[in-house]
Design a protein around this motif. Structure first.
Motif, PDB file in Angstrom:
ATOM      1  N   GLU A 550       0.826  -1.209   0.000  1.00 43.46           N
ATOM      2  CA  GLU A 550       0.000   0.000   0.000  1.00 43.46           C
ATOM      3  C   GLU A 550       0.859   1.258   0.000  1.00 43.46           C
ATOM      4  O   GLU A 550       0.499   2.278  -0.586  1.00 43.46           O
ATOM      5  N   LYS A 551       2.025   1.170   0.631  1.00 44.93           N
ATOM      6  CA  LYS A 551       2.912   2.334   0.726  1.00 44.93           C
ATOM      7  C   LYS A 551       3.677   2.581  -0.572  1.00 44.93           C
ATOM      8  O   LYS A 551       3.858   3.716  -1.007  1.00 44.93           O
ATOM      9  N   LEU A 552       4.109   1.469  -1.210  1.00 43.01           N
ATOM     10  CA  LEU A 552       4.982   1.600  -2.383  1.00 43.01           C
ATOM     11  C   LEU A 552       4.235   1.617  -3.710  1.00 43.01           C
ATOM     12  O   LEU A 552       4.756   2.128  -4.706  1.00 43.01           O
ATOM     13  N   ASN A 553       3.050   1.037  -3.754  1.00 43.48           N
ATOM     14  CA  ASN A 553       2.263   1.054  -4.992  1.00 43.48           C
ATOM     15  C   ASN A 553       1.363   2.281  -4.970  1.00 43.48           C
ATOM     16  O   ASN A 553       0.283   2.289  -4.383  1.00 43.48           O
ATOM     17  N   VAL A 554       1.842   3.331  -5.606  1.00 47.95           N
ATOM     18  CA  VAL A 554       1.191   4.638  -5.517  1.00 47.95           C
ATOM     19  C   VAL A 554       0.364   4.899  -6.778  1.00 47.95           C
ATOM     20  O   VAL A 554       0.863   4.746  -7.905  1.00 47.95           O
ATOM     21  N   GLY A 555      -0.889   5.294  -6.575  1.00 52.32           N
ATOM     22  CA  GLY A 555      -1.744   5.611  -7.722  1.00 52.32           C
ATOM     23  C   GLY A 555      -1.943   4.397  -8.610  1.00 52.32           C
ATOM     24  O   GLY A 555      -2.321   3.321  -8.149  1.00 52.32           O
ATOM     25  N   ASP A 556      -1.688   4.573  -9.911  1.00 52.62           N
ATOM     26  CA  ASP A 556      -1.851   3.494 -10.873  1.00 52.62           C
ATOM     27  C   ASP A 556      -0.565   2.716 -11.097  1.00 52.62           C
ATOM     28  O   ASP A 556      -0.519   1.807 -11.945  1.00 52.62           O
ATOM     29  N   VAL A 557       0.486   3.025 -10.381  1.00 52.51           N
ATOM     30  CA  VAL A 557       1.788   2.376 -10.596  1.00 52.51           C
ATOM     31  C   VAL A 557       1.982   1.255  -9.572  1.00 52.51           C
ATOM     32  O   VAL A 557       1.915   1.487  -8.367  1.00 52.51           O
ATOM     33  N   VAL A 558       2.187   0.045 -10.073  1.00 54.66           N
ATOM     34  CA  VAL A 558       2.464  -1.102  -9.203  1.00 54.66           C
ATOM     35  C   VAL A 558       3.975  -1.308  -9.189  1.00 54.66           C
ATOM     36  O   VAL A 558       4.570  -1.739 -10.178  1.00 54.66           O
ATOM     37  N   ASN A 559       4.586  -1.005  -8.082  1.00 57.11           N
ATOM     38  CA  ASN A 559       6.038  -1.132  -7.964  1.00 57.11           C
ATOM     39  C   ASN A 559       6.463  -2.459  -7.349  1.00 57.11           C
ATOM     40  O   ASN A 559       7.553  -2.960  -7.631  1.00 57.11           O
ATOM     41  N   VAL A 560       5.621  -3.026  -6.489  1.00 60.77           N
ATOM     42  CA  VAL A 560       6.000  -4.228  -5.751  1.00 60.77           C
ATOM     43  C   VAL A 560       4.847  -5.231  -5.780  1.00 60.77           C
ATOM     44  O   VAL A 560       3.680  -4.857  -5.600  1.00 60.77           O
ATOM     45  N   MET A 561       5.189  -6.508  -6.000  1.00 56.46           N
ATOM     46  CA  MET A 561       4.216  -7.601  -5.926  1.00 56.46           C
ATOM     47  C   MET A 561       4.698  -8.581  -4.853  1.00 56.46           C
ATOM     48  O   MET A 561       5.892  -8.640  -4.533  1.00 56.46           O
ATOM     49  N   SER A 562       3.760  -9.367  -4.305  1.00 55.75           N
ATOM     50  CA  SER A 562       4.129 -10.340  -3.274  1.00 55.75           C
ATOM     51  C   SER A 562       3.579 -11.715  -3.616  1.00 55.75           C
ATOM     52  O   SER A 562       2.586 -11.848  -4.333  1.00 55.75           O
ATOM     53  N   ASN A 563       4.242 -12.732  -3.086  1.00 54.70           N
ATOM     54  CA  ASN A 563       3.808 -14.121  -3.275  1.00 54.70           C
ATOM     55  C   ASN A 563       4.180 -14.895  -2.021  1.00 54.70           C
ATOM     56  O   ASN A 563       5.348 -14.902  -1.617  1.00 54.70           O
TER      57      ASN A 563
END
Length: 655
Positions: A550-563
């Protein structure tokens, strides 16, 4: 599909390939003096040559051992009396019926129907219809009443009244109230033959003549005709729809939107599919699905999106189907296959379609020319008077003393058919819808049907005598069915239920079944070094993964994914440089991605428990039991091999 259906379906397809072979034969070996011949051995060997994966089984000496073992099992089945089991006999009869279909075909007519069907497949028709229900065996009065209804509606439609409104008002198709009779686009073999023919023979924008199908009377209006879209190969990433009890109903939608943004940012579709797609059957292949055509999938939404893509590598926007949220990537579009490529498939469809009636009519004509048959006219005159007008109301019954009518009515070659069989046939035909009048003429019509059915039965009963290929395949089938039942009884069920024996076998072989190192972990990934550094710093502070995103994915930009999950060493989703120790890793780079892995638990490699590898253990135990059993059968039965004959057949097979 059951194991038996798979086993015998494969066996069936292989057996058909052996038709037409007729090698000279010698006795190859005997089992308790029962001979088995070289021609059968050569036929089966050739048939299976391209199917066996174990090279040792292609060796003729090894193959003879397998073949002898196979025949020993069959002999054991007969010794146990499995051939007398009613279930076995019914299954054998069913398979014979399936195989016999190949001998009931008319090549010329079938070819014409194949070409017609193929030509129609080039187009897809969009049509609407109006249906007035009437059973195909309805009385003449009910049939006429239904016809009058559709005739009146047809006149209104031809006069220019709105077809959709007429469908809503008059059609007895339950869906018409909602869809105004609209059937959407369809191609050949999707509708009953008469309806399909009307659709393809009616010009665009026009209304068809009245059509009769097994459902009733129809008229249809052709709304549009387009070229067949062919087939398409796509890849997809799917996140399953949330369950009703899930607290976060938007999680799937948000995840697919994040993935789509990552794709837009230049990340590889295939890598994201491997990491995140919840369609496990395709994720390891980068999301690639088998090619499909219109109407082949159970999701219209998915098909529509897939076919809307026009350029290879084009990617759809996220959309939802009844299964989940998807993004789709076009791999390749495939035009309609050639006639030669589709011929076998089309022949199969024709056999299941109303088109087959044309083939039946042709067969009837041929059998009338093939066999000698004669009716006893005196006997026919006697029994024809027994049929009354009650037939038209389906109330006619055979005379109570019909078993006394044992005089021969019909002779086909040397086969004699009694009068009572015709009476039985007539009683069953009351539901066929035959309504010819007067009754004397109706009996004549029924007799012609009876004659055709008896000629067909005679032909069917004599297939083994007339066609040696058919006899060979049936013999293989007979043995194959027995062998399946025997293996199920002696090996497969025993391996599943013998808990003591299975446990002992596991103890003797458990070192062969090992887990690799495993970790329970969360993997964070990004294509940007600065973002993964931020993620690492937050992770080290104990920040929850969701909060990091939530902190790093700002607006429409997905910077980090998790698995997150349990990953075994070698898992595609686990970075190859991962250390199998509790803690947070440093940043690792693989390909275009940067990873940070938080390992919460380490599960070292070790022996799997019986429950964890039970499927493989049961399979291995079955093979072990089978080999011991074959050794016992060699002691129970006397096997004598003709070495000279074997050397001859070896030279024929390996010249």
């Amino acid at each position: 599909m059951s194991l038996k259906q798979f086993f015998l379906g494969l066996f069936f397809s292989m057996s058909l390939a052996t038709m037409g072979q007729n090698n000279a034969k010698e006795v190859l070996f005997t089992v308790n003096d029962k001979p088995y011949y070289t021609d059968e051995f050569a036929r089966v060997y050739k048939k299976n040559l391209d199917l066996v994966k174990d090279e040792s089984q292609k060796d003729l000496n090894q193959y003879l051992e397998l073949f002898v073992g196979y025949k020993l099992k069959v002999n054991k089945a007969y010794k146990l009396g499995l051939q007398d089991n009613s279930k076995y006999q019914n299954e054998l009869k069913s398979y014979r019926t399936q195989l016999a279909k190949n001998y009931f075909n008319d090549t010329k007519i079938t070819q014409a129907l194949v070409e017609e069907g193929y030509n129609r497949l080039q187009k897809e028709v969009k049509a609407s219809h109006i249906l007035i229900l009437v059973d195909e065996n309805a009385s003449p009065e009910d049939t006429l009443k239904a016809y009058k209804k559709i005739e009146d509606i047809s006149k209104k439609a031809l006069a220019g009244e709105d077809f959709g409104a007429l469908a809503v008002q008059y059609s007895e198709d339950p869906s018409a109230k909602e869809n105004k009779g609209d059937l959407g686009y369809f191609s050949a073999f999707r509708m009953v033959y008469a309806f399909e023919s009307a659709a393809y023979n009616t010009p665009k924008g026009k209304i068809s003549k009245i059509i009769r199908t097994r459902f009733g009377f129809h008229i249809l209006k052709v709304e549009d005709v387009r070229n067949n879209r062919g087939e398409v190969t796509v890849a997809h990433i799917m996140i399953l729809n949330p369950k009703p009890e899930d607290t976060d109903q938007d999680k799937a939608k948000n995840t697919i939107n994040d993935i789509y943004k990552k794709i837009q940012q230049g990340e590889k579709f295939e890598d994201l599919a491997k990491q995140f797609s919840e369609d496990k059957s395709s994720s390891s292949k980068g999301g690639v699905l088998n090619k499909f055509s219109s109407g082949q999938l159970s999701s219209e939404e998915f098909e529509s999106v897939a076919f809307s893509l026009s350029t290879p590598n084009e990617i759809s926007k996220p959309f939802q189907s009844q299964f989940g949220w998807h993004v789709v990537k076009l791999i390749q579009k495939h035009p309609v296959r050639t006639l030669d490529e589709m011929k076998i498939e089309l022949e199969g469809k024709i056999g299941k379609d109303d088109r087959s009636k044309k083939i039946t009519a042709s067969l009837n004509e041929k059998l009338r020319k093939k066999y000698t048959f004669k009716r006893d006219n005196k006997q026919y005159a006697i029994i024809s008077k027994l049929v009354t007008d009650d037939f038209y109301e389906a109330k006619w019954k055979q005379p109570e003393n019909s078993n006394k009518y044992t005089n021969t009515l019909l002779t086909i070659n040397t086969k004699k058919i009694e009068s009572k069989e015709f009476l039985q046939f007539v009683e069953k035909q009351q539901k066929s819808g035959t309504a010819v009048k007067p009754i004397t003429k109706l009996v004549d019509v029924l007799y012609e049907k009876f004659l055709d059915s008896q000629l067909t039965t005679y032909y069917d009963d004599n297939l083994e005598a007339e066609f040696s290929d058919f006899a060979n395949v049936m013999e293989e089938y007979r043995d194959g069915l027995l062998l399946f039942d025997l293996m199920e009884k002696e090996i497969w069920e025993r391996a599943k239920t013998d808990t003591i024996g299975l446990q002992k076998f596991y103890e003797e072989h458990k070192t062969e079944h090992q887990w690799k190192n495993r970790v329970e972990a969360t993997i964070l990934s990004s294509t940007k070094m600065e973002e993964i550094k931020k993620a690492l710093a937050l992770l080290k502070k104990g920040t929850e993964v969701q909060a990091i995103k939530e902190k790093l994915n700002v607006g429409d930009v997905v910077n980090v994914m998790s698995n997150s999950g349990v990953f075994e060493e070698g898992n595609d989703a686990l970075p190859k440089s991962t250390k199998f120790e509790v803690g947070i890793s440093e940043i690792q780079k693989e390909g275009e991605y940067y990873f940070v892995t938080k390992v919460d638990k380490v599960m070292p490699k070790g022996i799997k428990t019986l429950d964890e590898c039970k499927g493989k253990i049961v399979n291995d135990y079955q093979q072990y039991l089978e080999q011991r059993w074959v050794d016992d059968l060699k002691q129970e039965f006397t096997v004598k091999i003709n070495k000279d004959a074997f050397e001859k057949v070896k030279k024929q097979l390996n010249p």
